[in-house]
Design an enzyme around this catalytic site. Structure first.
Site, short mmCIF file in Angstrom:
data_model
loop_
_atom_site.label_atom_id
_atom_site.label_comp_id
_atom_site.label_asym_id
_atom_site.label_seq_id
_atom_site.Cartn_x
_atom_site.Cartn_y
_atom_site.Cartn_z
N GLU A 6 -18.62 6.72 -17.46
CA GLU A 6 -17.65 6.17 -16.50
C GLU A 6 -17.95 6.88 -15.19
O GLU A 6 -17.61 8.05 -15.03
CB GLU A 6 -16.24 6.42 -17.02
N CYS A 60 -11.84 7.09 -9.00
CA CYS A 60 -13.03 6.24 -9.14
C CYS A 60 -12.69 4.79 -8.82
O CYS A 60 -13.51 4.07 -8.25
CB CYS A 60 -13.65 6.38 -10.51
#
Ligand code: NDP
Length: 456
Positions: free
Chosen positions: A230, A264
């Site tokens: 990720e 993110c």
């Protein structure tokens, strides 16, 4: 000198230093985790593991404030946002405590070869490499599904959040997990590589930068280990001409400034339809100007520091470089003078494709704004990115929103809201944002042996 240091980024004061784990300690932790994998804890009934998760959720809920203060002091998150992070950790633990048994039920497959089904088994010890931006939540995303499944985890947290790493490990132990179920290790990148190479390790989950993801995935590939990544994102916040501008600005500012922009899935590239671009930009500027920078523990503060001096330096350089390549500063653009790693909320326009900023993720309170004339132009711009994590589309025409969402090349899209996360929803991206999914029913199956059994 230890590499693991807790430094308050609001004051630059050293809070605590931690000794690294030496190779012998790492070997002992791996041996213990591997023994646990071969025991009835991992291979037996799921209920004892789910009871630990239920207890863990209770414990976390009873300690929200203490845990939140540690995170705020160690990486600068606003105290209210730290409380929110701690609470979502309890929700994730409880979600898997309640859903995992159902999610791991055997799945029948219709086949001419006979009675066929998939059953789910743990695969062995997993290594988790995690970042500082959500110093508890990132850990819980790996712990909860793997504990339910029966995979022991060796965790390497980022070197600037060792107090969060320790607090989390203590909670797991207190919740009744046996030794080896979750082991916190203060180790180097080389020690991570050595663990991945070891036959007793079966997978690695990483959240972090492209650089870290690529290094870890290379090692996992070399030793044929399963990995999930990720990584970064350069998410669009796309506002069409028929959007509710006030609400879009309100959420857009939050989506860019929350956690001081170090998310993110933060809104990083604002793509505005030309018909609403001027009022949107004006209102976004006003929202950015209204923040109150300060001590993250003060409830009145609305903008904390960046997580570390390194993160601060990196952002200053990146913004200067964007300006040197022709970007226009609509507001902000500089570090805030004084002690601590503070940066002004910033809006950049006029970024051309030959400006490095076009493709870069700004991990801080810096919004890039682009203006487009059509839906097709908006989609083309959104997809002109190496990343593909999340995104947000604003329009009052839901059919239009769905059409746009389906054309954006990312793992997640939200219509008329900023990106968000919930235990029951899969989280992950495509392109250089990585692969695999965390959370939900998809997350628990990433490191499962999905074993086919057939009776003919
Ligand atoms: P890193 O990717 O360096 O750190 C994340 C984790 O990976 C840390 O535990 C780090 O350890 C570890 N790590 C780094 N390199 C390796 C390696 N070769 N082998 C094993 N582990 C490794 O992030 P940074 O803190 O440097 O942040 C840089 C940028 O990354 C940000 O500006 C942002 O763009 C992106 N990022 C994205 C995140 C997301 O949520 N997707 C989260 C954090 C960062 P150590 O701390 O010891 O170096």
């Amino acid at each position: 000198m230890s590499g693991y240091k807790s430094v308050n980024p609001a004051t630059n004061q050293l809070l605590k230093q931690f000794p690294d784990h030496q190779d012998e300690a790492v070997e002992a932790a791996l041996a213990q985790a591997d023994r646990l994998y071969h025991s009835a804890w991992s291979k037996g009934e799921i209920q004892p593991r789910l009871q630990v998760l239920e207890k863990l959720a209770d414990l976390i809920e009873s300690r929200v404030e203490a845990l939140a203060v540690i995170a705020s002091q160690e990486m600068g998150k606003l105290i209210g946002q730290s409380r929110g992070e701690v609470k979502i950790c309890a929700q994730i633990a409880r979600y898997y405590a309640r859903q995992a048994a159902q999610q791991l039920q055997p799945q029948p497959y219709a086949s001419e070869l006979g009675d066929a089904w998939i059953e789910y088994h743990p695969i062995g010890v997993i290594v988790a490499v995690e970042p500082w931006n959500f110093p508890y939540y990132q850990l819980m995303r790996v712990l909860a599904p793997n504990l339910a499944l029966g995979n022991p985890v060796l965790a390497k947290h980022a070197n600037n959040v060792p107090q969060c790493a320790e607090a989390f490990a203590q909670l797991v132990e207190e919740a009744g997990a046996p030794a080896g179920a979750w082991t916190n290790l203060f180790i180097s990148n080389q020690q991570v590589a050595d663990l991945i190479a070891d036959d007793r390790v079966q997978g690695v989950a990483l959240t972090g930068s492209e650089r870290a993801g690529s290094a870890v995935a290379q090692q996992a590939g070399k030793y044929l280990k399963k990995s999930t990544l990720e990584l970064g994102g350069n998410d669009v916040f796309m506002v069409m001409d028929d959007a509710d501008i006030r609400e879009a600005v309100r959420q857009g500012a939050q989506a860019r400034l929350s956690n001081c922009g170090q998310v993110c899935t933060a809104a990083k590239r604002f793509i505005l339809h030309q018909d609403i671009a001027a009022p949107f930009l004006q209102q976004l500027r006003d929202a950015f100007a209204a923040v109150t920078p300060g001590d993250p523990l003060d409830e009145k503060t609305t903008l904390g520091p960046l997580s570390s001096a390194e993160a601060h330096e990196r952002l200053i350089k990146q913004v200067n470089n964007a300006i040197a390549h022709g970007a226009t500063v609509e507001c902000g653009g500089k570090a805030i003078a004084g002690v601590g790693c503070y940066f002004q909320p910033t809006i950049l326009t006029g970024i051309t494709r030959d400006n490095p900023a076009w493709f870069e993720e700004f991990f801080g309170p810096v919004a890039q704004v682009y203006v487009v004339a059509s839906e097709a132009e908006a989609v083309a711009l959104a997809n002109d990115s190496h990343y593909g994590l999340g995104g947000s589309v604003w329009t009052q025409d839901i059919a239009r929103g769905r059409r746009l969402a389906s054309q954006i090349e990312t793992g997640m899209v939200f219509i008329n809201s900023q990106s968000d996360t919930a235990a029951e929803l899969p989280f992950g991206g495509v392109k250089r944002s990585g692969y695999g999914r965390e959370l939900s029913d998809l997350g628990i199956k990433e490191f499962a042996n999905q074993k086919l059994v057939v009776i003919s």
